[in-house]
Design a protein around this motif. Structure first.
Motif, PDB file in Angstrom:
ATOM      1  N   GLU A 118       2.574  -6.107   3.440  1.00 57.81           N
ATOM      2  CA  GLU A 118       2.257  -7.332   4.177  1.00 57.81           C
ATOM      3  C   GLU A 118       2.666  -8.510   3.315  1.00 57.81           C
ATOM      4  OE1 GLU A 118      -1.968  -7.313   5.194  1.00 57.81           O
ATOM      5  OE2 GLU A 118      -1.887  -5.131   5.071  1.00 57.81           O
ATOM      6  N   LEU A 165      11.747  -2.085   4.415  1.00 55.01           N
ATOM      7  CA  LEU A 165      10.734  -1.347   3.652  1.00 55.01           C
ATOM      8  C   LEU A 165      11.251  -0.001   3.157  1.00 55.01           C
ATOM      9  CD1 LEU A 165       7.848  -1.481   2.580  1.00 55.01           C
ATOM     10  CD2 LEU A 165       7.071  -0.448   4.707  1.00 55.01           C
ATOM     11  N   CYS A 208       5.006  -8.037   8.312  1.00 52.57           N
ATOM     12  CA  CYS A 208       4.531  -6.780   7.746  1.00 52.57           C
ATOM     13  C   CYS A 208       5.388  -5.637   8.284  1.00 52.57           C
ATOM     14  CB  CYS A 208       3.053  -6.546   8.043  1.00 52.57           C
ATOM     15  SG  CYS A 208       2.675  -6.322   9.783  1.00 52.57           S
ATOM     16  N   ALA A 209       5.346  -4.518   7.578  1.00 55.99           N
ATOM     17  CA  ALA A 209       6.075  -3.331   8.001  1.00 55.99           C
ATOM     18  C   ALA A 209       5.317  -2.098   7.539  1.00 55.99           C
ATOM     19  CB  ALA A 209       7.487  -3.341   7.435  1.00 55.99           C
ATOM     20  N   GLN A 210       5.459  -1.035   8.323  1.00 51.64           N
ATOM     21  CA  GLN A 210       4.893   0.256   7.946  1.00 51.64           C
ATOM     22  C   GLN A 210       6.002   1.294   8.033  1.00 51.64           C
ATOM     23  OE1 GLN A 210       1.509   1.651  10.179  1.00 51.64           O
ATOM     24  NE2 GLN A 210       1.161   3.333   8.770  1.00 51.64           N
ATOM     25  N   GLU A 211       6.276   1.941   6.924  1.00 50.13           N
ATOM     26  CA  GLU A 211       7.319   2.951   6.758  1.00 50.13           C
ATOM     27  C   GLU A 211       8.735   2.389   6.853  1.00 50.13           C
ATOM     28  OE1 GLU A 211       6.778   6.736   8.637  1.00 50.13           O
ATOM     29  OE2 GLU A 211       4.634   6.703   8.228  1.00 50.13           O
ATOM     30  N   ASP A 218       0.862  -1.182   0.000  1.00 45.80           N
ATOM     31  CA  ASP A 218       0.000   0.000   0.000  1.00 45.80           C
ATOM     32  C   ASP A 218       0.899   1.233   0.000  1.00 45.80           C
ATOM     33  OD1 ASP A 218      -1.732   2.113   0.531  1.00 45.80           O
ATOM     34  OD2 ASP A 218      -2.931   0.966   1.960  1.00 45.80           O
ATOM     35  N   GLN A 231      10.891   2.957  -0.765  1.00 48.18           N
ATOM     36  CA  GLN A 231      10.179   4.246  -0.673  1.00 48.18           C
ATOM     37  C   GLN A 231      10.993   5.361  -1.252  1.00 48.18           C
ATOM     38  OE1 GLN A 231       8.224   4.840   3.121  1.00 48.18           O
ATOM     39  NE2 GLN A 231       8.573   2.695   3.567  1.00 48.18           N
ATOM     40  N   ASN A 266      -0.122   4.337   2.224  1.00 46.85           N
ATOM     41  CA  ASN A 266       0.062   4.171   3.674  1.00 46.85           C
ATOM     42  C   ASN A 266       1.435   3.611   4.040  1.00 46.85           C
ATOM     43  OD1 ASN A 266      -2.555   5.058   4.640  1.00 46.85           O
ATOM     44  ND2 ASN A 266      -3.346   3.276   3.550  1.00 46.85           N
ATOM     45  N   LYS A 267       2.277   3.407   3.030  1.00 50.21           N
ATOM     46  CA  LYS A 267       3.643   2.919   3.213  1.00 50.21           C
ATOM     47  C   LYS A 267       3.691   1.629   4.028  1.00 50.21           C
ATOM     48  CE  LYS A 267       5.481   7.515   2.661  1.00 50.21           C
ATOM     49  NZ  LYS A 267       6.172   8.646   3.238  1.00 50.21           N
ATOM     50  N   THR A 268       2.868   0.653   3.606  1.00 53.65           N
ATOM     51  CA  THR A 268       2.842  -0.642   4.277  1.00 53.65           C
ATOM     52  C   THR A 268       3.031  -1.767   3.271  1.00 53.65           C
ATOM     53  OG1 THR A 268       0.437  -0.916   4.081  1.00 53.65           O
ATOM     54  CG2 THR A 268       1.250   0.177   6.074  1.00 53.65           C
TER      55      THR A 268
END
Length: 184
Positions: free
Chosen positions: A147, A180, A161-164, A140, A184, A143-145
């Motif tokens: 999974e 991740l 999973c990771a976010q940012e 995504d 980006q 939302n910088k995710t």
């Protein structure tokens, strides 16, 4: 008293879809023809970076082949998708043909956009599990995710999973690990 007969919606097949002559991107899920709009630039950036990570790892380790959209994946006559990325292991290279991949890839990646959230998170997730995709990545960019799901007993379960930021790894591509922040 007379009853009205229900009008059945047309059920599309890959052969009918393949004959379309309009340069649009489509997918067929359970016989329904769905238009896939062009992705935005953030989506394209994520796709490029994930392609570089996957393709270099797969090539360096001689594990199979990686393809980026648009490429048709024909799961059966009424289910044709165009994932953002896919990996086919050496053991399954026979499913790759000139005009499409005919069969189930080992790994599929979808990058969600506002118009595809429901399709990617639910419809395709269920479809890919049903056809035996071993690993499904849902990214995504907004939302910088990311999974990574693996199939167990016919259903996908979250592997990581990771976010940012944060480390991610693959079970299908054993030894592949990245942060991740690299995409980006």
């Amino acid at each position: 008293m007379a009853t009205a007969a229900e009008k059945k919606a047309k059920r599309w097949t890959y052969e009918e879809y393949y004959k379309l002559d309009d340069d649009q991107r489509y997918e067929i899920i359970d016989g329904h023809l769905l238009r896939a709009p062009a992705p935005d630039t953030a989506h394209q950036e994520w796709s490029r970076e994930l392609t570089l990570i996957l393709a270099s790892y797969v090539k360096r380790n001689k594990l199979g082949k990686v393809f980026a959209a648009p490429v048709d994946v024909v799961l059966d006559t009424q289910n044709t998708v165009q994932p953002d990325l896919l990996f086919v292991s050496n053991a399954n290279l026979g499913i790759i043909q000139h005009r499409a991949v005919f069969g189930t890839p080992d790994l599929m990646v979808e990058l969600v956009s506002p118009s595809s959230v429901r399709r990617d998170r639910y419809e395709k997730k269920d479809l890919y599990a049903r056809f035996g995709v071993k690993e499904y990545w849902i990214g995504d960019p907004a939302n910088k995710t990311l999974e990574i799901l693996t199939v167990k007993e016919g259903r996908f379960e979250l592997h990581c999973c990771a976010q940012e930021q944060g480390k991610l790894s693959s079970l299908v591509l054993a030894g592949l690990e990245f942060d991740l922040t690299e995409i980006q």
